[in-house]
Design an enzyme around this catalytic site. Sequence first.
Site, mmCIF file in Angstrom:
data_model
loop_
_atom_site.group_PDB
_atom_site.id
_atom_site.type_symbol
_atom_site.label_atom_id
_atom_site.label_comp_id
_atom_site.label_asym_id
_atom_site.label_seq_id
_atom_site.Cartn_x
_atom_site.Cartn_y
_atom_site.Cartn_z
ATOM 1 N N ASP A 266 34.471 -16.409 -1.988
ATOM 2 C CA ASP A 266 33.455 -17.277 -2.575
ATOM 3 C C ASP A 266 33.592 -18.729 -2.179
ATOM 4 O O ASP A 266 34.697 -19.246 -2.033
ATOM 5 C CB ASP A 266 33.505 -17.159 -4.101
ATOM 6 C CG ASP A 266 32.923 -15.838 -4.574
ATOM 7 O OD1 ASP A 266 31.754 -15.565 -4.232
ATOM 8 O OD2 ASP A 266 33.635 -15.082 -5.253
ATOM 9 N N GLU B 120 23.373 -8.479 -10.969
ATOM 10 C CA GLU B 120 24.784 -8.459 -10.599
ATOM 11 C C GLU B 120 25.535 -9.461 -11.469
ATOM 12 O O GLU B 120 25.215 -10.647 -11.491
ATOM 13 C CB GLU B 120 24.924 -8.827 -9.110
ATOM 14 C CG GLU B 120 26.327 -8.700 -8.569
ATOM 15 C CD GLU B 120 26.438 -9.160 -7.110
ATOM 16 O OE1 GLU B 120 25.401 -9.299 -6.427
ATOM 17 O OE2 GLU B 120 27.575 -9.406 -6.676
#
Lengths: 252, 408
Positions: A42, A31
């Site tokens: 995040d 990824e």
Amino acid sequence: MIPYVTAGFPDDGTCFSILREMAQAGADLIEIGIPFSDPIADGAVIQQTSQWALERGVRLKDVFALAGRLSEHTRIPIVLMGYYNSLLQYGLDKFVHRASLDGVRGLIVPDLPPEEAEDLRAVGEKHSVGLVHLCAPTSSPERIRLLGEKTSGFLYLVSVTGVTGIRERLPQELPEFIRRVRKNTSSPICVGFGISSPKQAQEAASAADGVIIGSAFLRFILEHSREKDLPQRVGTFLGGFRQALDEIRVLQ
Amino acid sequence: MKMPQPDESGHFGIFGGRFVPETLMEALAELDQAYIQAQGDRDFREELASILKNYAGRPTPLSFAGNLTRKLQGARIYLKREDLNHTGSHKLNNCLGQILLARRMGKKRIIAETGAGQHGVATATVCARFGLDCTIYMGETDIERQRVNVFRMELLGAKVVPVASGTRTLKDAINEAIRDWVTHVEETYYLIGSVVGPHPYPLMVRDFQKVIGEEAREQCLEYEGKLPDAVVACVGGGSNAIGIFSAFIADSDVALVGVEAGGRSSGAGEHAATLCHGRPGVLHGARTFLLQDEEGQIMPTHSIAAGLDYPGVGPEHSQLLATNRARYVSETDESALSGFHLLAREEGILPALESAHAVAHAAKLAPEMGHKGLLIVCLSGRGDKDVQLIEELADTRSERRRVAVASG
């Protein structure tokens, strides 16, 4: 096992070498994160690596180039993780077409729930690039069914209510959460967010089909960024996770 | 009165919607349901009306600005006095509505973002009043320039968390508040301060702010026997503007003018005039106009007014622009300062620097409209919080003048 690395971190060349080492050390899928100025899903580590990459001037052409180079070196599938505005401004069709030419097989867009994803899904189908949906501990059985039906390849289970990052331990409710998801979808399940050690990876993977590890690798890279053999060290670090995961197969 | 309603999933035309991490989707659905139920509940509406009257001090006056009108020799100017609302700005209207909703939903912990600190103060105020735990996210840059408001929040019992990421302003405070909400979604209510964010926030905040426009419309009809020709309001996220515009949207003869922050110049990163210079994208849960580079990275912004220093704007404003129902202009820092001094000297009112942008534009508009014109300016907040900043600016300038004289 799916490792995540922010594109262009710590620099283009090292990033590619790290990904190549990861592929050799036993990653099943890779990824690549597209750096974004406002990564709301995040935690501190990926905020820092994204900021770093942006300050270095990483653009989408660099992300595509990285994917393209990697896909020439390995047959391991590549997925891109990015926030929707990056795709939208590039142009959805142009973005997905370009990604597919560079060997990208899937997209993970954490701020795009299935309700808003029809445009991207249609474009993805046209260019054979799948859209992977995320499923959270707060998702109801109805939503789990919807997400399982709409996702492509696998369903990305967010292990905790929270953002990405390093965590001391996995939530106690994780096995129950995985069971709940299994009951409502036949889609393969990969667990991510907070998996920080081989032992945690083993725990998470014992009930799921795979694990996604991002912040732990990125922190390792941050801590060892001055070492000359950084890519090899990352490979060895990943090897520890690989071994722990392989032990489950032996046990089962 | 007919107001444009978004579709069921919160789209105003192509704008709005819900672009959030999956973790928040159930919480937003729950909030939407709770809000719809509350709206249909007479007890809720009556309690809100009562507290707006007896605690916030509504209705706020619509003051005729006679001196300003005479000086500018143009349209008759009225000021909608949100500066007289408790806590000093329109922000409290929304906070009271949302805190009653949070209490209904059984939430014990409130989080919010703030730019200028006005929304932070209003949130801290309602949390104190209703006995709920309060955490406010505020960019480090904003903490520096709005110290008085930080202290006010702390006096009210709130915890102010400095945000050091990104540009350290409102945008980053929202990012951090969203991350907190994602992490503590079960027990936490996110009290957004403007008509931004995922559905139902833009709709709900508008509904809690529309009292500004409803009162202003009624007061204008009472005093002047007719509707205004134009309504002017400053736009950051755009909550005071939507609040006052909403009552006039159906009156097609009333011009709606939003005034954005023109900052130092129209160069990239030098202003916060999103609708004037931006283009559509997705940020903070909604599709709307944004200041961004060609690859969609959000641009840094600048405004002398912290409350306007934001690279996005409420999705309904994007739709009002797209349908040409409202027009959006910008006024620079310099011009806003002139607006501040103008209102201080002529009317004895220190406006917030945010509201001073609207005053500055009204001062240009009024002469163009002529004596028969009628203009309402939304004075969204009072300027006490900005006095220190203005003093520092004056010091810097006189210092520069002294240096220039000495060297000249």
